[in-house]
Design an enzyme around this catalytic site. Structure first.
Site, PDB file in Angstrom:
ATOM      1  N   CYS A  19       0.872  -1.178   0.000  1.00  0.00           N
ATOM      2  CA  CYS A  19       0.000   0.000   0.000  1.00  0.00           C
ATOM      3  C   CYS A  19       0.903   1.220   0.000  1.00  0.00           C
ATOM      4  CB  CYS A  19      -0.875  -0.028   1.247  1.00  0.00           C
ATOM      5  SG  CYS A  19      -2.105   1.254   1.302  1.00  0.00           S
ATOM      6  N   GLU A  66      -5.428  -8.655  -3.439  1.00  0.00           N
ATOM      7  CA  GLU A  66      -5.660  -8.559  -1.989  1.00  0.00           C
ATOM      8  C   GLU A  66      -4.804  -7.451  -1.410  1.00  0.00           C
ATOM      9  OE1 GLU A  66      -4.338  -9.844   2.203  1.00  0.00           O
ATOM     10  OE2 GLU A  66      -3.188  -9.441   0.389  1.00  0.00           O
ATOM     11  N   ARG A 109      -8.887 -10.140  10.978  1.00  0.00           N
ATOM     12  CA  ARG A 109      -7.963  -9.693   9.921  1.00  0.00           C
ATOM     13  C   ARG A 109      -8.776  -9.210   8.729  1.00  0.00           C
ATOM     14  NH1 ARG A 109      -2.615 -11.191   9.426  1.00  0.00           N
ATOM     15  NH2 ARG A 109      -1.609 -10.756   7.425  1.00  0.00           N
ATOM     16  N   ARG A 111      -9.294  -7.454   5.215  1.00  0.00           N
ATOM     17  CA  ARG A 111      -8.540  -7.197   3.993  1.00  0.00           C
ATOM     18  C   ARG A 111      -9.505  -6.844   2.864  1.00  0.00           C
ATOM     19  NH1 ARG A 111      -5.060  -6.845   7.080  1.00  0.00           N
ATOM     20  NH2 ARG A 111      -2.976  -7.775   7.101  1.00  0.00           N
TER      21      ARG A 111
END
Length: 274
Positions: A19, A66, A109, A111
């Site tokens: 990112c 992802e 988590r 995503r």
């Protein structure tokens, strides 16, 4: 740089990428001259640029990408906007959703999953839903724990004192930072690539002793890897790799939906052309 043309032909491109903000240097100049900016201008020098150039050169039927949930808000939303524009420019119909790994493993988590279908093959819009069913019963932390764990995973007095003091200091300042003691019947915090440093985000209580960190095998289970998965590297490397990994059964569930959709689309296309 590997030439995109040398990548083997494939039906589905699967990728994850860091990112990072896209440099828009040169883009504003182009805009002022009334010339359109393509993905090459906006994403150059990033791993996402490599994803785009492979999509352009090989035109797979679909892709599955992802990334961290924060991708959507990163750089005030500009990063995600450029990603969407770039994939749209390459003529892919995109669908995205934030999914939580705790549907399949005892770990919180979140995503973002981005799925795209080739418009040149399948038309402007593909009807795709992230219709994923969580496993039942819901997995909890005790399900992934090993029975006999070496003492070397127990925190030293020095480290445990440091973590408690650090947490107390931040609590007093009104911050939520600190170690995370996992509930046996709940889910853990997100496993990160920095877990090897002190294991503080996921600690397991031990009666009458300092808490311990997870073992590499427990980290593997927390990400949905089967016990037949061989861990050939050092603990430090294993913690880094599992912290950077995807939740395997979650990605497998999305991949299954993509494959099913492609098979239906290809059957439809074949019947129309016959």
């Amino acid at each position: 740089t590997v030439p995109a043309e040398s990548v083997p032909d494939h039906d589905v491109l699967c990728a994850g990428f860091p990112c990072q903000p896209f440099s828009i240097a040169g883009v504003s100049k182009k805009n002022s001259m009334g010339r359109a900016t393509g993905f090459a201008d906006k994403t150059q020098g990033t791993l996402f640029f490599d994803v785009c150039r492979i999509l352009k050169a090989k035109r797979p039927k679909a892709f599955l990408l992802e990334n961290v949930k924060n991708l959507m808000s990163h750089d005030k939303g500009r990063t995600f906007q450029v990603i969407r524009e770039s994939l749209d420019e390459l003529d892919y119909d995109i669908h995205f959703q934030v999914l939580d790994g705790q549907m399949f493993v005892p770990q919180h988590r979140e995503r973002i999953i981005i799925v795209g279908f080739d418009r040149k093959r399948y038309g402007q819009h593909v009807d795709f839903e992230f219709d994923i069913k969580p496993v039942v019963p819901k997995p909890v932390v005790r399900d992934i724990l090993e029975q006999n764990v070496s003492d070397r995973y127990t925190l030293s007095d020095k480290l445990w004192t440091y973590l408690q003091n650090y947490a107390a200091k931040h609590k007093a300042a009104g911050n939520g930072f600190g170690y995370g003691m996992a509930s046996m019947d709940g889910v853990t915090r997100t496993l990160s690539a920095r877990y090897y440093k002190d294991g503080s985000e996921i600690l397991i209580a031990q009666p009458g002793r300092n808490p311990r960190r997870l073992t590499p095998r427990e980290c593997a289970r927390l990400q949905g890897f089967g016990d037949d998965f061989i861990i050939p590297v050092s603990d430090t490397q294993a913690y880094r790799q599992f912290g950077n990994s995807v939740v395997v059964p979650l990605i497998a569930a999305v991949a299954k939906l993509v494959i099913e959709k492609l098979m239906a689309l290809d059957a439809q296309t074949a019947s129309v052309s016959s």
